[in-house]
Design an enzyme around this catalytic site. Structure first.
Site, short mmCIF file in Angstrom:
data_model
loop_
_atom_site.label_atom_id
_atom_site.label_comp_id
_atom_site.label_asym_id
_atom_site.label_seq_id
_atom_site.Cartn_x
_atom_site.Cartn_y
_atom_site.Cartn_z
N HIS A 161 0.81 -1.22 0.00
CA HIS A 161 0.00 0.00 0.00
C HIS A 161 0.85 1.28 0.00
CE1 HIS A 161 -3.64 -2.21 0.38
NE2 HIS A 161 -3.40 -2.65 1.60
N ASP B 141 -3.12 -10.58 -2.49
CA ASP B 141 -3.64 -10.06 -1.21
C ASP B 141 -5.12 -9.70 -1.37
OD1 ASP B 141 -2.20 -8.72 1.45
OD2 ASP B 141 -4.03 -7.66 0.88
N HIS C 280 -6.48 -7.07 -0.41
CA HIS C 280 -6.55 -5.63 -0.71
C HIS C 280 -5.75 -5.31 -1.97
CE1 HIS C 280 -6.79 -6.03 3.77
NE2 HIS C 280 -7.83 -5.25 3.58
#
Length: 308
Positions: free
Chosen positions: A127, A164, A166
């Site tokens: 991220h 993942d 996300h």
């Protein structure tokens, strides 16, 4: 049997974002304890993660981002960068080790000292954008590693694979439009960080999955959407953002994968790497917050990497 390098560092256990935070030091302990209990630990070569250098980090991050993080590092207590992402006095060092692990992994694999590598590190990275930390992530570990392969080892094409739960918004931010990099990913949608579906660049294969998606549908997506693009691209090295929070038991998300799905996708990627990349794979831990499911999933993943 291929030699798999296992890279970690005790500093990664010292980063702590507070009581009850899901991205906790116990994640790494659960992995190592399970590998020992399963008798798998004897099959890997172990390496301490070095500190990444500023030169290596600045291939994907701005100097201002590094300076902001360094200044934010507290001497005592915990400092929040956003509601989810916090630093204690060990975070800076742990994040430098986590990024450095991927750099060492690249060097070991490309020098022939290891067939592939798994980095059991935290904080995670996918991220972290070029200029900002977010979502438990400070430096983009997988992007730093892939950029090192391109810059220091003169590779021409690398692939990043992210399963993942996300979306890896940070990795996309680092490599959007870079024709040397093909990124393929699956992620729950709509879900944090609410990205990945708006006009992705041509080198991004983003596949949003609705809540409740199971392993059968995930395998179809990999076979029908990921693999044709990856084979067409012919990467010289594969980088896996290995997040295991799409597991059925992980309450962080709402997908329904099982450890056998992680073993299967790892097998597909290993076959691809054997065909076009001399077997070269670097895998770096991302998410996974149900400790038992995380440990079992990592074991399933690394068994395939090590041909056990």
């Amino acid at each position: 049997m291929s030699v798999t390098a296992f890279i970690t560092h005790r500093d990664c256990h010292l980063h702590d974002m507070g009581s009850y935070h899901p991205e906790a030091p116990e994640r790494l302990s659960a992995i190592s304890d399970h590998l020992i209990a399963q008798g798998l630990d004897a099959y890997f070569t172990y390496h301490d993660a070095p500190l990444a250098t500023f030169q290596q980090l600045k291939r994907v991050h701005t100097a201002a981002h590094l300076e902001r993080l360094k200044r934010a590092s507290p001497d005592l207590g915990i400092v929040h960068l956003d509601p989810d992402t916090a630093m204690n006095r060990h975070t800076w060092q742990a994040a430098m080790r986590a990024a450095g692990a991927g750099v060492l992994a690249v060097d070991l694999v490309l020098s022939g000292q290891a067939a592939n590598a798994f980095c059991a590190v935290r904080p995670p990275g996918h991220h972290a954008e070029r200029a900002s930390a977010m979502g438990f992530c400070f430096f983009n570990n997988i992007a730093v590693a892939a950029a090192h392969a391109l810059a220091a080892h003169n590779l021409s094409r690398v692939a990043v694979i992210d399963f993942d739960v996300h979306h890896g918004n940070g990795t996309e931010d680092c490599f959007r439009g870079d024709q040397r990099v093909l990124m393929v990913s699956t992620f729950q949608h709509p879900f944090y960080p609410y990205s990945g579906t708006e006009s992705p660049a041509a080198n991004m294969v983003n596949v949003p999955l609705p809540r409740g998606t199971d392993g059968e549908e995930f395998r179809r997506v990999v076979s029908d959407l990921w693999m044709p693009r990856l084979r067409e691209f012919q990467p010289e090295m594969l980088f896996i953002s290995a997040g295991f929070d799409a597991h059925y038991e992980d309450e962080m998300g709402g997908l329904r994968l099982l450890e056998q799905d992680y073993a299967w996708v790892t097998g597909q990627l290993k076959e691809l790497a054997d065909d076009c990349a001399h077997g070269r794979i670097v895998s770096i831990l991302e998410g996974g917050y149900s400790l038992s499911a995380l440990a079992r999933s990592v074991a399933a993943h690394i068994r395939v990497l090590a041909e056990l």
